[in-house]
Design a protein around this motif. Structure first.
Motif, PDB file in Angstrom:
ATOM      1  N   UNK A 205     -23.958  19.212  39.164  1.00  0.00           N
ATOM      2  CA  UNK A 205     -24.138  18.059  38.288  1.00  0.00           C
ATOM      3  C   UNK A 205     -23.127  18.096  37.147  1.00  0.00           C
ATOM      4  N   UNK A 206     -22.996  16.986  36.434  1.00  0.00           N
ATOM      5  CA  UNK A 206     -22.021  16.882  35.337  1.00  0.00           C
ATOM      6  C   UNK A 206     -22.246  17.933  34.258  1.00  0.00           C
ATOM      7  N   UNK A 207     -23.503  18.342  34.045  1.00  0.00           N
ATOM      8  CA  UNK A 207     -23.789  19.350  33.021  1.00  0.00           C
ATOM      9  C   UNK A 207     -23.603  20.776  33.532  1.00  0.00           C
ATOM     10  N   UNK A 208     -23.193  20.927  34.807  1.00  0.00           N
ATOM     11  CA  UNK A 208     -22.940  22.244  35.376  1.00  0.00           C
ATOM     12  C   UNK A 208     -24.104  22.821  36.164  1.00  0.00           C
ATOM     13  N   UNK A 209     -25.286  22.206  36.076  1.00  0.00           N
ATOM     14  CA  UNK A 209     -26.431  22.670  36.866  1.00  0.00           C
ATOM     15  C   UNK A 209     -26.145  22.473  38.350  1.00  0.00           C
ATOM     16  N   UNK A 210     -26.696  23.358  39.169  1.00  0.00           N
ATOM     17  CA  UNK A 210     -26.510  23.235  40.607  1.00  0.00           C
ATOM     18  C   UNK A 210     -27.851  22.962  41.294  1.00  0.00           C
ATOM     19  N   UNK A 211     -27.766  22.227  42.379  1.00  0.00           N
ATOM     20  CA  UNK A 211     -28.929  21.887  43.192  1.00  0.00           C
ATOM     21  C   UNK A 211     -28.578  22.228  44.632  1.00  0.00           C
ATOM     22  N   UNK A 212     -29.427  23.020  45.284  1.00  0.00           N
ATOM     23  CA  UNK A 212     -29.201  23.388  46.680  1.00  0.00           C
ATOM     24  C   UNK A 212     -29.638  22.241  47.586  1.00  0.00           C
TER      25      UNK A 212
END
Length: 126
Positions: free
Chosen positions: A70-77
């Motif tokens: 995501x734009x904020x650097x969070x990742x989603x599997x």
């Protein structure tokens, strides 16, 4: 007589193996078109507007896996990626909701589709 039956079984077995290998290679070639990093955009989501993220897809053992950054650097599997009728159906959990999108290559480096069947999704290979 036994020799003819045995020869027939060997020929049929070899033909089945050839067809199976051919199907595996065809699946691999479909997957390889999508492997890599994609700059993605979901258009006009309610309350948030356009959403931008990076999708990274990898292939292992003839199947795809991946993550969204995501734009904020969070990742989603990405939980599930299946190919149906030349479309990638991707399922994942975002903000405690099971969501997904369906995309298809329209050009060498361009993919398009829909998010939750309601919103347009666009992607460009990076």
């Amino acid at each position: 007589m036994k020799f003819k039956v045995l020869t027939g079984i060997v020929i049929l077995g070899s033909l089945f193996l050839l067809i199976s290998c051919n199907n595996a290679f065809q699946k691999n070639s479909i997957h390889s078109e999508y492997v890599g990093s994609w700059e993605m955009e979901i258009k006009e989501l309610p309350k948030v507007g356009d959403v931008h993220f990076i999708m990274n897809l990898q292939e292992k053992d003839f199947s795809l896996s991946g993550i969204i950054i995501e734009e904020d650097g969070d990742t989603v599997r990405l939980n599930k990626i299946i190919i149906e009728d030349e479309y990638l159906n991707i399922k994942y959990n975002w903000a405690d909701n099971d969501v997904g999108f369906k995309i298809k290559k329209v050009d060498k480096d361009i993919i398009e589709g829909s998010f939750m069947r309601l919103y347009d999704v666009f992607g460009k290979k990076i």
